[in-house]
Scaffold this motif. Structure first.
Motif, PDB file in Angstrom:
ATOM      1  N   VAL A 261       0.842  -1.204   0.000  1.00 40.24           N
ATOM      2  CA  VAL A 261       0.000   0.000   0.000  1.00 40.24           C
ATOM      3  C   VAL A 261       0.878   1.255   0.000  1.00 40.24           C
ATOM      4  CG1 VAL A 261      -1.679   1.325   1.350  1.00 40.24           C
ATOM      5  CG2 VAL A 261      -1.971  -1.135   1.077  1.00 40.24           C
ATOM      6  N   ALA A 262       1.970   1.231   0.766  1.00 35.64           N
ATOM      7  CA  ALA A 262       2.877   2.384   0.814  1.00 35.64           C
ATOM      8  C   ALA A 262       3.512   2.620  -0.558  1.00 35.64           C
ATOM      9  CB  ALA A 262       3.953   2.172   1.876  1.00 35.64           C
ATOM     10  N   MET A 263       3.933   1.547  -1.213  1.00 34.71           N
ATOM     11  CA  MET A 263       4.530   1.705  -2.545  1.00 34.71           C
ATOM     12  C   MET A 263       3.533   2.345  -3.512  1.00 34.71           C
ATOM     13  SD  MET A 263       5.794  -1.170  -5.289  1.00 34.71           S
ATOM     14  CE  MET A 263       4.100  -1.736  -5.465  1.00 34.71           C
ATOM     15  N   VAL A 264       2.318   1.837  -3.528  1.00 34.38           N
ATOM     16  CA  VAL A 264       1.293   2.378  -4.426  1.00 34.38           C
ATOM     17  C   VAL A 264       0.957   3.820  -4.039  1.00 34.38           C
ATOM     18  CG1 VAL A 264      -1.112   2.141  -5.167  1.00 34.38           C
ATOM     19  CG2 VAL A 264       0.350   0.120  -4.994  1.00 34.38           C
ATOM     20  N   GLY A 265       0.788   4.073  -2.741  1.00 30.93           N
ATOM     21  CA  GLY A 265       0.449   5.415  -2.267  1.00 30.93           C
ATOM     22  C   GLY A 265       1.524   6.434  -2.592  1.00 30.93           C
ATOM     23  N   PHE A 266       2.779   6.076  -2.342  1.00 30.02           N
ATOM     24  CA  PHE A 266       3.875   7.014  -2.623  1.00 30.02           C
ATOM     25  C   PHE A 266       4.058   7.206  -4.123  1.00 30.02           C
ATOM     26  CE2 PHE A 266       5.488   5.836   1.742  1.00 30.02           C
ATOM     27  CZ  PHE A 266       5.163   7.060   2.297  1.00 30.02           C
ATOM     28  N   ALA A 267       3.825   6.168  -4.911  1.00 24.72           N
ATOM     29  CA  ALA A 267       3.904   6.318  -6.370  1.00 24.72           C
ATOM     30  C   ALA A 267       2.820   7.284  -6.855  1.00 24.72           C
ATOM     31  CB  ALA A 267       3.757   4.958  -7.051  1.00 24.72           C
ATOM     32  N   TYR A 268       1.621   7.167  -6.301  1.00 24.74           N
ATOM     33  CA  TYR A 268       0.536   8.081  -6.665  1.00 24.74           C
ATOM     34  C   TYR A 268       0.883   9.517  -6.257  1.00 24.74           C
ATOM     35  CZ  TYR A 268      -3.964  10.386  -6.856  1.00 24.74           C
ATOM     36  OH  TYR A 268      -4.973  11.270  -7.137  1.00 24.74           O
ATOM     37  N   LEU A 269       1.418   9.677  -5.048  1.00 27.45           N
ATOM     38  CA  LEU A 269       1.803  11.019  -4.589  1.00 27.45           C
ATOM     39  C   LEU A 269       2.912  11.595  -5.467  1.00 27.45           C
ATOM     40  CD1 LEU A 269       1.705  10.471  -0.719  1.00 27.45           C
ATOM     41  CD2 LEU A 269       0.085  11.803  -2.095  1.00 27.45           C
ATOM     42  N   ALA A 270       3.840  10.742  -5.922  1.00 30.06           N
ATOM     43  CA  ALA A 270       4.908  11.198  -6.825  1.00 30.06           C
ATOM     44  C   ALA A 270       4.322  11.657  -8.156  1.00 30.06           C
ATOM     45  CB  ALA A 270       5.924  10.077  -7.047  1.00 30.06           C
ATOM     46  N   LEU A 271       3.358  10.913  -8.655  1.00 26.83           N
ATOM     47  CA  LEU A 271       2.708  11.298  -9.915  1.00 26.83           C
ATOM     48  C   LEU A 271       1.982  12.629  -9.776  1.00 26.83           C
ATOM     49  CD1 LEU A 271       1.912  10.576 -12.809  1.00 26.83           C
ATOM     50  CD2 LEU A 271      -0.073   9.376 -11.857  1.00 26.83           C
ATOM     51  N   GLU A 272       1.255  12.798  -8.682  1.00 27.09           N
ATOM     52  CA  GLU A 272       0.555  14.067  -8.427  1.00 27.09           C
ATOM     53  C   GLU A 272       1.547  15.224  -8.326  1.00 27.09           C
ATOM     54  OE1 GLU A 272      -2.880  14.945  -7.672  1.00 27.09           O
ATOM     55  OE2 GLU A 272      -3.219  13.122  -8.836  1.00 27.09           O
ATOM     56  N   ALA A 273       2.654  15.003  -7.605  1.00 27.52           N
ATOM     57  CA  ALA A 273       3.661  16.052  -7.460  1.00 27.52           C
ATOM     58  C   ALA A 273       4.302  16.371  -8.809  1.00 27.52           C
ATOM     59  CB  ALA A 273       4.716  15.629  -6.445  1.00 27.52           C
ATOM     60  N   HIS A 274       4.517  15.353  -9.623  1.00 23.89           N
ATOM     61  CA  HIS A 274       5.101  15.569 -10.957  1.00 23.89           C
ATOM     62  C   HIS A 274       4.173  16.428 -11.822  1.00 23.89           C
ATOM     63  CE1 HIS A 274       7.243  14.839 -14.666  1.00 23.89           C
ATOM     64  NE2 HIS A 274       6.128  14.393 -15.213  1.00 23.89           N
ATOM     65  N   GLN A 275       2.897  16.170 -11.731  1.00 26.54           N
ATOM     66  CA  GLN A 275       1.935  16.943 -12.513  1.00 26.54           C
ATOM     67  C   GLN A 275       1.882  18.402 -12.062  1.00 26.54           C
ATOM     68  OE1 GLN A 275      -1.604  14.582 -12.032  1.00 26.54           O
ATOM     69  NE2 GLN A 275      -1.069  13.225 -13.723  1.00 26.54           N
ATOM     70  N   LYS A 276       2.277  18.665 -10.815  1.00 24.11           N
ATOM     71  CA  LYS A 276       2.307  20.036 -10.295  1.00 24.11           C
ATOM     72  C   LYS A 276       3.711  20.639 -10.376  1.00 24.11           C
ATOM     73  CE  LYS A 276      -1.435  19.156  -7.056  1.00 24.11           C
ATOM     74  NZ  LYS A 276      -1.815  19.041  -5.642  1.00 24.11           N
ATOM     75  N   ASN A 277       4.635  19.938 -11.047  1.00 23.12           N
ATOM     76  CA  ASN A 277       6.024  20.387 -11.192  1.00 23.12           C
ATOM     77  C   ASN A 277       6.709  20.635  -9.848  1.00 23.12           C
ATOM     78  OD1 ASN A 277       6.066  20.270 -14.029  1.00 23.12           O
ATOM     79  ND2 ASN A 277       5.037  22.255 -14.134  1.00 23.12           N
ATOM     80  N   GLN A 278       6.476  19.764  -8.894  1.00 26.46           N
ATOM     81  CA  GLN A 278       7.113  19.847  -7.569  1.00 26.46           C
ATOM     82  C   GLN A 278       8.215  18.793  -7.508  1.00 26.46           C
ATOM     83  OE1 GLN A 278       3.527  19.129  -5.336  1.00 26.46           O
ATOM     84  NE2 GLN A 278       3.211  21.306  -4.963  1.00 26.46           N
ATOM     85  N   SER A 279       9.367  19.136  -8.070  1.00 29.54           N
ATOM     86  CA  SER A 279      10.431  18.144  -8.254  1.00 29.54           C
ATOM     87  C   SER A 279      10.985  17.586  -6.945  1.00 29.54           C
ATOM     88  CB  SER A 279      11.559  18.723  -9.102  1.00 29.54           C
ATOM     89  OG  SER A 279      12.090  19.873  -8.496  1.00 29.54           O
ATOM     90  N   LYS A 280      11.053  18.404  -5.905  1.00 28.87           N
ATOM     91  CA  LYS A 280      11.555  17.903  -4.619  1.00 28.87           C
ATOM     92  C   LYS A 280      10.626  16.832  -4.048  1.00 28.87           C
ATOM     93  CE  LYS A 280      13.933  22.128  -3.322  1.00 28.87           C
ATOM     94  NZ  LYS A 280      13.969  23.273  -2.406  1.00 28.87           N
ATOM     95  N   GLN A 281       9.324  17.094  -4.119  1.00 25.21           N
ATOM     96  CA  GLN A 281       8.359  16.120  -3.612  1.00 25.21           C
ATOM     97  C   GLN A 281       8.381  14.849  -4.455  1.00 25.21           C
ATOM     98  OE1 GLN A 281       7.732  19.348  -3.849  1.00 25.21           O
ATOM     99  NE2 GLN A 281       6.778  20.031  -1.962  1.00 25.21           N
ATOM    100  N   VAL A 282       8.532  14.986  -5.769  1.00 27.74           N
ATOM    101  CA  VAL A 282       8.607  13.815  -6.645  1.00 27.74           C
ATOM    102  C   VAL A 282       9.760  12.928  -6.200  1.00 27.74           C
ATOM    103  CG1 VAL A 282       9.085  12.990  -8.986  1.00 27.74           C
ATOM    104  CG2 VAL A 282       7.571  14.941  -8.641  1.00 27.74           C
ATOM    105  N   PHE A 283      10.922  13.533  -5.983  1.00 26.52           N
ATOM    106  CA  PHE A 283      12.102  12.779  -5.564  1.00 26.52           C
ATOM    107  C   PHE A 283      11.838  12.059  -4.239  1.00 26.52           C
ATOM    108  CE2 PHE A 283      16.074  12.522  -3.153  1.00 26.52           C
ATOM    109  CZ  PHE A 283      16.814  11.705  -4.004  1.00 26.52           C
ATOM    110  N   ILE A 284      11.289  12.779  -3.267  1.00 26.51           N
ATOM    111  CA  ILE A 284      11.022  12.189  -1.949  1.00 26.51           C
ATOM    112  C   ILE A 284      10.051  11.019  -2.063  1.00 26.51           C
ATOM    113  CG2 ILE A 284       9.922  12.629   0.293  1.00 26.51           C
ATOM    114  CD1 ILE A 284      11.098  15.520   0.057  1.00 26.51           C
ATOM    115  N   TYR A 285       8.973  11.202  -2.794  1.00 24.40           N
ATOM    116  CA  TYR A 285       7.966  10.145  -2.902  1.00 24.40           C
ATOM    117  C   TYR A 285       8.487   8.938  -3.684  1.00 24.40           C
ATOM    118  CZ  TYR A 285       4.602  13.437  -0.945  1.00 24.40           C
ATOM    119  OH  TYR A 285       3.944  14.317  -0.121  1.00 24.40           O
TER     120      TYR A 285
END
Length: 98
Positions: free
Chosen positions: A31-55
């Motif tokens: 669940v964590a892998m799927v959740g963090f992957a989703y959060l990374a995708l959302e951050a990528h769509q908002k151009n938040q590169s630091k959050q993408v890296f963290i997630y």
């Protein structure tokens, strides 16, 4: 949707502090892998590169395929720190949206 995912992940990670059957921890990892992957995708769509890296790093850390053996104590520390980080990020996002 992000808030629901972050709260759910925080609760599941804090649940890892309790002694559950091993299947619970496998479930949390998936669940964590799927959740963090989703959060990374959302951050990528908002151009938040630091959050993408963290997630992405968190998704890789928690992924259940190639397990990273840190020992129970270190995993408990990681779980608590990540849960706190998720809840803090909720508060920060809430303040920036006001």
């Amino acid at each position: 949707m992000q808030a629901v995912i972050k709260i759910t992940l925080a609760i599941l990670l804090l649940g890892c502090l309790i002694h559950f059957p091993y299947g619970y921890y496998q479930f949390v990892r998936f669940v964590a892998m799927v959740g963090f992957a989703y959060l990374a995708l959302e951050a990528h769509q908002k151009n938040q590169s630091k959050q993408v890296f963290i997630y992405v790093v968190l998704a890789l850390l928690f992924q259940p395929l190639i397990k990273i053996a840190l020992g129970r104590t270190i995993w408990n520390i990681v779980d608590v720190l990540v849960a706190i980080g998720l809840l803090v990020s909720l508060k920060i996002n809430q303040k920036t949206n006001e």
